[in-house]
Design a protein around this motif. Structure first.
Motif, short mmCIF file in Angstrom:
data_model
loop_
_atom_site.label_atom_id
_atom_site.label_comp_id
_atom_site.label_asym_id
_atom_site.label_seq_id
_atom_site.Cartn_x
_atom_site.Cartn_y
_atom_site.Cartn_z
N SER B 196 52.22 36.40 27.89
CA SER B 196 51.01 36.15 28.70
C SER B 196 51.40 35.24 29.86
O SER B 196 52.42 34.56 29.82
N ALA B 197 50.59 35.25 30.90
CA ALA B 197 50.94 34.53 32.14
C ALA B 197 51.09 33.03 31.89
O ALA B 197 50.37 32.46 31.07
N VAL B 198 52.05 32.41 32.57
CA VAL B 198 52.17 30.95 32.51
C VAL B 198 51.07 30.36 33.40
O VAL B 198 50.94 30.72 34.56
N VAL B 199 50.28 29.46 32.81
CA VAL B 199 49.21 28.79 33.58
C VAL B 199 49.76 27.51 34.18
O VAL B 199 49.72 27.30 35.39
N SER B 200 50.24 26.64 33.30
CA SER B 200 50.93 25.41 33.71
C SER B 200 52.13 25.28 32.80
O SER B 200 51.97 25.10 31.60
N ASP B 201 53.31 25.38 33.37
CA ASP B 201 54.54 25.36 32.60
C ASP B 201 54.55 24.13 31.68
O ASP B 201 54.28 23.02 32.16
N PRO B 202 54.84 24.22 30.37
CA PRO B 202 55.34 25.38 29.65
C PRO B 202 54.25 26.21 28.96
O PRO B 202 54.58 27.01 28.09
N LEU B 203 53.00 26.02 29.30
CA LEU B 203 51.91 26.67 28.56
C LEU B 203 51.51 28.01 29.17
O LEU B 203 51.28 28.12 30.38
N HIS B 204 51.39 28.99 28.28
CA HIS B 204 50.92 30.32 28.66
C HIS B 204 49.40 30.40 28.51
O HIS B 204 48.78 29.57 27.86
N LEU B 205 48.85 31.46 29.08
CA LEU B 205 47.41 31.69 28.99
C LEU B 205 46.93 31.62 27.54
O LEU B 205 45.91 31.02 27.23
N LEU B 206 47.70 32.23 26.61
CA LEU B 206 47.26 32.28 25.22
C LEU B 206 47.54 30.98 24.46
O LEU B 206 47.21 30.85 23.29
N ASP B 207 48.16 29.99 25.13
CA ASP B 207 48.31 28.65 24.53
C ASP B 207 47.08 27.80 24.80
O ASP B 207 46.93 26.74 24.20
N ILE B 208 46.24 28.23 25.73
CA ILE B 208 45.15 27.39 26.22
C ILE B 208 43.82 27.97 25.79
O ILE B 208 43.60 29.18 25.88
N CYS B 209 42.92 27.10 25.33
CA CYS B 209 41.65 27.60 24.82
C CYS B 209 40.72 27.98 25.97
O CYS B 209 40.79 27.42 27.06
N ALA B 210 39.85 28.92 25.70
CA ALA B 210 38.85 29.37 26.67
C ALA B 210 37.64 28.45 26.62
O ALA B 210 37.57 27.55 25.79
N THR B 211 36.70 28.65 27.50
CA THR B 211 35.40 27.98 27.39
C THR B 211 34.41 29.01 26.89
O THR B 211 34.45 30.18 27.29
N SER B 212 33.54 28.59 26.00
CA SER B 212 32.64 29.53 25.33
C SER B 212 31.20 29.04 25.32
O SER B 212 30.94 27.86 25.50
N ASP B 213 30.30 29.97 25.05
CA ASP B 213 28.93 29.64 24.68
C ASP B 213 28.92 29.48 23.15
O ASP B 213 29.64 30.21 22.46
N GLY B 214 28.09 28.58 22.67
CA GLY B 214 27.98 28.44 21.22
C GLY B 214 27.09 27.27 20.87
O GLY B 214 26.69 26.50 21.75
N ALA B 215 26.76 27.17 19.59
CA ALA B 215 25.92 26.06 19.13
C ALA B 215 26.21 25.76 17.68
O ALA B 215 26.55 26.65 16.90
N ALA B 216 26.09 24.48 17.34
CA ALA B 216 26.25 24.05 15.95
C ALA B 216 25.20 23.00 15.66
O ALA B 216 24.78 22.25 16.55
#
Lengths: 153, 397
Positions: B196-216
């Motif tokens: 997956s693409a490197v976002v900020s070396d050394p982290l790839h896109l799939l190393d980084i969490c997304a932002t989501s909708d949700g509730a608890a």
């Protein structure tokens, strides 16, 4: 039009440019970004100190790399891209002898491959972006390449 | 155990995703689920605490009242908390404090969010005295860039590799496969992460969490109330740590451009993140060795490894060894993020710290179908937010 700092009072320009910090006149703690020129009173952040007076102090121009990375994707506003198409740049956190770590972009022409934790870096001032008043500059960290190392690369 | 326990009467969530609807809808869904789980009637709740969301206008600023009105005004007292990523835990702590003071018997705590696409960016406008604005303007320093600094340090100091970081994602993806509230329920391989693409070396896109909708949401009550009404199945909150850093904080922290200086006052014995966990253990009177599972903030894969050490689940620099040995996988010695973590959820800021507590509750009750940590007795959560916020909650049964 001349180049001016993107933010006033945080670093000096010209040869031997340096970051400008504040030193609490009561407890000697050093701060960056500077507190001494804030619009209101600055407050010393040492919990044992009630100091509100600060002296301007130039920080060391060299430090050691605490860590580093880069920005492969264009950051969102208020970041102002310097070029179109976007060109990635590197970032470094550098630990100074004054006992603090300061983030900065890495100097033009250097990337993550030129950096390692513990290596030396020194401050330079380069153009961050240009606006209607001309080029706006910022401090950056430049890897220090010792004599001899260069020949190995 | 500690003498300031409160009981978890019920928990509930709205599934995480990118649903594009109003945060109130998610919050009410989670609140009703928690109330149903507890058996408590909404009209008996005497305190509502909302986790503030800063991206949904005024209704988000007064989230506690917004949820209370949506559920139907019942005369309960109200509070709203904001502590960045620790918002949910601070809301929970507000409810706990009133219960322990005898000012409330049963409280409902709700966090919900709707999030924009892409990098989390600061609010609009020019603010030359706001570090969260300046870090973008002067440095182009995004959240993943901070995560990448910590990740790179693990590589250069402890010999971690990008494959190790990918293994965290692989493990968490597997953990979350059967979690009905997770947004991503799909196996991921090491190669998927590394390609997956490197976002900020050394982290790839799939190393980084997304932002989501949700509730608890969580229904919290005094232990006496729980016993009297037979609520909650014995799950107790033993500690909620929301400590601030101790000066000088010498580890670079989002969204700041620098650390404090240790030139006049030496750095404290513990880093900020270490102190968050330590305060929770001390408050609970529980030893790190007694922890059955941990839900930690894997904003990036590498941060999960940092948290294992910050929470004293292993020594500094040893997290990769535990990961590689399978110790942090369900079935291993100390499973980390059995819910699937942020890797499977993505972050819904004001809900996330509450979601961690929901998961630990299900684990302690033995109700975490398809991801159960067998014999779980003690669970710990951890997260860190902007501007000196962070939290750790310890629950036991």
């Amino acid at each position: 039009m001349t180049a001016t700092p993107a933010i006033e009072g945080w670093f000096t320009t010209g040869p031997e440019s340096a970051l400008v910090g504040s030193r609490c006149t009561t407890c000697e703690t050093v701060f960056f970004p500077p507190l001494h020129q804030a619009s209101g009173p600055g407050f010393c952040r040492n919990p044992a100190c009630a100091g509100e007076e600060f002296a301007e102090t130039r920080l060391s121009r060299r430090g050691t790399v605490w860590s580093y990375t880069d920005a492969q994707y264009q950051p969102p506003p208020p970041y102002v891209p310097r070029s179109d198409p976007y060109e990635p740049f590197a970032l470094a956190a550098v630990e100074l002898p004054e006992g603090l770590v300061v983030l900065g972009q890495v100097a033009e022409g250097y990337g993550v491959a030129d950096l390692r934790v513990g290596a030396e870096a020194e401050l330079v001032v380069e153009t961050l972006y240009a606006d209607e008043s001309g080029e706006r500059t910022v401090w950056r960290w430049k890897p220090v390449v010792e004599m001899g190392e260069e020949a190995d690369q | 155990m500690s003498n300031h326990d409160v009981a978890v009467a019920g928990v509930g969530m709205h599934p995480w995703g990118k649903w594009g609807r109003n945060f109130v809808e998610y919050g009410v869904h989670a609140a009703r689920a928690a109330l149903a789980d507890s058996g408590v009637d909404w009209r008996d709740v005497d305190l509502v605490v909302g986790g503030e969301t800063v991206r949904n206008g005024y209704a988000g600023y007064v989230a506690g009242a917004t949820f209370a009105q949506a559920l139907g005004w019942n005369g309960a007292k109200v509070a709203t908390s904001y502590a960045a990523c620790a918002t949910g835990a601070q809301a929970l702590d507000t409810a706990r404090a009133r219960i322990l003071a005898g000012l409330s018997e049963v409280a409902l705590v709700v966090g919900a969010d709707t999030t924009p696409k892409g990098f989390l960016a600061p609010n609009a406008g020019e603010r030359w005295d706001d570090p969260d604005w300046l870090r973008f303007r002067l440095l182009g320093m995004t959240n993943p860039a901070y995560f990448a600094l910590y990740a790179r340090r693990r590589m250069d100091l402890y010999g971690a590799t990008q494959e190790d970081f990918a293994r965290v994602k692989v493990k968490n993806a597997r953990h979350g496969l059967a979690n009905p509230h997770a947004r991503y329920r799909k196996e991921v391989g090491v190669e998927d992460v590394l390609t997956s693409a490197v976002v900020s070396d050394p982290l790839h896109l799939l190393d980084i969490c997304a932002t989501s909708d949700g509730a608890a949401a969580i229904v919290l009550c005094s232990t006496a109330y729980a016993e009297k009404h037979g609520l909650g199945g014995g799950v107790r909150i033993n500690a909620i740590s929301t400590v601030t850093p101790t000066f000088p904080n010498t580890v670079i922290d989002m969204p700041l451009l620098s650390t404090d200086s240790a030139n006049a006052v030496p750095a404290p014995e513990r880093t900020f993140k270490e102190s968050i966990g330590q305060a929770a253990y001390e408050e609970a009177g529980i030893d790190p060795a007694d922890v059955s599972l941990a839900e930690v903030y894997d904003l990036s894969t590498a941060l999960e490894l940092d948290w294992m050490e910050d929470l004293q689940l292993c020594k500094r620099g040893e997290a990769e060894a535990l990961l590689r040995a399978g110790d942090t996988t369900i079935g291993g010695r100390i499973p980390v993020n059995p819910s699937g973590g942020l890797a499977c959820f993505g972050e819904a800021v004001p809900a996330q710290a509450l979601a961690q507590v929901c998961e630990v509750t299900w684990q302690l009750r033995g109700q975490a179908a398809g991801r159960q940590v067998e014999g779980a007795r003690v669970g710990i959560t951890a997260n860190q937010g902007l501007f000196g916020h962070g939290s750790s909650v310890i629950l036991s049964r």
